[in-house]
Motif scaffolding. Structure first.
Motif, mmCIF file in Angstrom:
data_model
loop_
_atom_site.group_PDB
_atom_site.id
_atom_site.type_symbol
_atom_site.label_atom_id
_atom_site.label_comp_id
_atom_site.label_asym_id
_atom_site.label_seq_id
_atom_site.Cartn_x
_atom_site.Cartn_y
_atom_site.Cartn_z
ATOM 1 N N ALA A 1 0.810 -1.211 0.000
ATOM 2 C CA ALA A 1 0.000 0.000 0.000
ATOM 3 C C ALA A 1 0.849 1.269 0.000
ATOM 4 C CB ALA A 1 -0.948 -0.007 1.202
ATOM 5 N N GLY A 2 2.120 1.153 0.396
ATOM 6 C CA GLY A 2 2.989 2.318 0.411
ATOM 7 C C GLY A 2 4.303 2.003 1.092
ATOM 8 N N TYR A 3 5.192 2.985 1.090
ATOM 9 C CA TYR A 3 6.477 2.827 1.755
ATOM 10 C C TYR A 3 7.070 4.198 2.047
ATOM 11 C CZ TYR A 3 9.056 4.116 -2.462
ATOM 12 O OH TYR A 3 9.556 4.805 -3.529
ATOM 13 N N ASP A 4 7.998 4.239 2.988
ATOM 14 C CA ASP A 4 8.775 5.426 3.330
ATOM 15 C C ASP A 4 10.219 4.997 3.519
ATOM 16 O OD1 ASP A 4 6.667 7.438 3.605
ATOM 17 O OD2 ASP A 4 6.092 6.379 5.434
ATOM 18 N N TYR B 1 4.158 -0.652 4.115
ATOM 19 C CA TYR B 1 2.748 -0.718 4.506
ATOM 20 C C TYR B 1 2.076 -1.773 3.627
ATOM 21 C CZ TYR B 1 3.982 3.744 6.593
ATOM 22 O OH TYR B 1 4.604 4.730 7.322
ATOM 23 N N LEU C 1 11.379 -0.054 -5.564
ATOM 24 C CA LEU C 1 10.745 1.034 -4.834
ATOM 25 C C LEU C 1 11.377 2.381 -5.116
ATOM 26 C CD1 LEU C 1 10.219 -0.461 -1.278
ATOM 27 C CD2 LEU C 1 8.611 -0.366 -3.179
ATOM 28 N N SER C 2 12.706 2.396 -5.091
ATOM 29 C CA SER C 2 13.419 3.665 -5.151
ATOM 30 C C SER C 2 14.864 3.400 -5.495
ATOM 31 C CB SER C 2 13.320 4.359 -3.786
ATOM 32 O OG SER C 2 13.955 5.615 -3.817
#
Length: 131
Positions: free
Chosen positions: A9-12, A29, A124-125
């Protein structure tokens, strides 16, 4: 989503530039899309050229405190992972990838919005390793 079972659902990330031997925190997440009977491990890797591996974290979500078979459908699971670069990581740009796998090591495949299957991980990045 992964295998029609788990959605990222997301990431940081707490930082995207660091030096060899340093660490960063990746917060993921997850959301269960259907009831599961399998406990999947999450992998988070820092990859370089030629699929070289420069940092990794592999474990059940929340270091085993939130096994996927116990997730309720729709429940949001947050977990943080610390990834430490190898001391000999050369300066440059590296990919951060995540995915899930079962006990025998079979990875869940990504399902595209149109239903087609693709890779068994997601980028992701990027991070930059400073001199």
């Amino acid at each position: 989503n992964f295998g029609g079972q788990i959605e990222l659902a997301g990431y940081d990330m707490d930082r995207r530039a660091l030096r060899a031997g340093e660490s960063f925190v990746l917060t993921l997440y997850w959301r269960g899309l259907k009831p599961m009977t399998v406990n999947y491990s999450v992998f988070a890797h820092v990859r370089g050229a030629g699929e070289s591996l420069w940092a990794q974290s592999d474990s059940w979500p929340q270091d085993g405190a939130a096994p996927t078979a116990a997730w309720a459908v729709g429940q949001l699971i947050m977990e943080s992972r610390t990834l430490t670069l190898k001391p000999d990581t050369a300066p440059g740009v590296y990919d951060v990838e995540v995915g899930l796998y079962d006990e025998p090591g079979n990875r869940l495949q990504l399902v595209l919005p149109d239903g087609r299957l693709t890779d068994n991980f997601v980028y992701l990045s990027k991070i930059r390793v400073l001199p």
